[in-house]
Design a protein around this motif. Structure first.
Motif, short mmCIF file in Angstrom:
data_model
loop_
_atom_site.label_atom_id
_atom_site.label_comp_id
_atom_site.label_asym_id
_atom_site.label_seq_id
_atom_site.Cartn_x
_atom_site.Cartn_y
_atom_site.Cartn_z
N UNK A 178 92.77 15.25 28.26
CA UNK A 178 94.01 14.83 27.59
C UNK A 178 94.56 13.80 28.46
N UNK A 179 94.51 13.88 29.67
CA UNK A 179 95.06 12.69 30.55
C UNK A 179 94.49 11.60 30.46
N UNK A 180 93.01 11.29 30.07
CA UNK A 180 92.56 10.58 29.76
C UNK A 180 92.93 9.71 28.60
N UNK A 181 93.26 10.53 27.53
CA UNK A 181 93.74 9.91 26.41
C UNK A 181 95.32 9.29 26.57
N UNK A 182 95.93 10.04 27.28
CA UNK A 182 97.45 9.59 27.90
C UNK A 182 97.47 8.42 28.71
N UNK A 183 96.54 8.13 29.31
CA UNK A 183 96.46 6.95 30.21
C UNK A 183 95.66 6.00 29.66
N UNK A 184 95.28 6.10 28.26
CA UNK A 184 94.48 5.08 27.47
C UNK A 184 93.32 4.55 27.92
N UNK A 185 92.60 5.36 28.79
CA UNK A 185 91.39 4.87 29.44
C UNK A 185 90.44 4.32 28.20
N UNK A 186 89.51 3.44 28.81
CA UNK A 186 88.85 2.87 27.76
C UNK A 186 87.77 3.97 27.23
N UNK A 187 87.50 4.30 26.08
CA UNK A 187 87.01 5.39 25.30
C UNK A 187 85.56 5.51 25.53
N UNK A 188 84.71 4.44 25.46
CA UNK A 188 83.29 4.26 25.80
C UNK A 188 82.83 4.86 27.12
N UNK A 189 83.70 4.18 28.10
CA UNK A 189 83.11 4.47 29.42
C UNK A 189 83.72 5.87 29.78
N UNK A 190 84.55 6.52 29.20
CA UNK A 190 85.26 7.73 29.16
C UNK A 190 84.05 8.67 28.64
N UNK A 191 83.63 8.46 27.51
CA UNK A 191 82.41 9.34 27.07
C UNK A 191 81.16 9.37 27.77
N UNK A 192 80.73 8.13 28.48
CA UNK A 192 79.58 7.99 29.28
C UNK A 192 79.78 8.64 30.40
N UNK A 193 80.77 8.50 31.02
CA UNK A 193 81.24 9.36 32.32
C UNK A 193 80.94 10.87 32.23
N UNK A 194 81.86 11.09 31.09
CA UNK A 194 81.94 12.79 30.74
C UNK A 194 80.52 13.31 30.69
#
Length: 191
Positions: free
Chosen positions: A126-142
């Motif tokens: 949820x915090x990643x979304x609030x911080x508007x982190x880049x989505x694709x790097x978020x998914x790969x890193x997750x």
């Protein structure tokens, strides 16, 4: 009072059920959004009872967690005003503050660390979304983080196998009550 043995036996029985993998995926998915219980509590007995399936189960868990994480990200990105009250209500405010400060300091690396952190994973999604982190790097890193964690957990449980399960069963009452006592002490200290 012996309650943990019966719970352990039931968990081991459920871990062999034909729909166990489905429930593992469901728990992993919803844990990344709101559910308080991590999927490890299902992955460990399933990997002990079916050691040859441990890697497959870990990958199912990781993929389900990442898909749930994407929903958590969307909640943070689009609906944080709605969720904000629940963070405090459910007792995650301290975790939330920690996650936000980590995001501000380390950015994308926080998602990797979150996969192994004792702070609930949903806080980070949820915090990643609030911080508007880049989505694709978020998914790969997750995915990398969650897969590494669940593969480690599953392989360790599979390595122990049925022999470890039998030894664990003998000590489950002591372990269960020790965890309860530690949780109460932690609650009283952190309260």
């Amino acid at each position: 009072m012996k309650i943990f043995g019966a719970m352990y036996d039931k968990t081991m029985q459920w871990s062999k059920h034909r729909f166990a993998a489905f429930w593992l995926c469901l728990v992993s998915f919803i844990e990344a959004i709101f559910f308080p219980i991590p999927p490890d509590v299902m992955l460990i007995p399933m990997s002990m009872s079916k050691p040859k399936s441990a890697v497959r189960l870990a990958l199912y868990t990781a993929v389900s967690s990442v898909v749930g994480g994407m929903i958590g990200y969307a909640v943070g990105y689009y609906a944080f005003d709605f969720v904000q009250g629940y963070i405090t209500q459910w007792g995650y405010q301290q975790h939330w503050d920690t996650a936000i400060s980590w995001f501000q300091q380390w950015g994308i690396l926080v998602v990797f660390v979150a996969g192994f952190s004792p702070i609930p994973y949903k806080v980070f999604t949820i915090a990643a979304g609030v911080m508007q982190m880049a989505f694709i790097p978020f998914v790969i890193t997750a995915f990398v983080s969650r897969a590494a964690r669940f593969l480690l957990v599953a392989k360790l449980a599979a390595w122990g196998g049925e022999k470890f399960a039998a030894k664990l069963r003998k000590s489950i009452e002591v372990i269960g009550w020790a965890v309860v006592v530690l949780a109460v002490i932690a609650y009283l200290i952190l309260k």
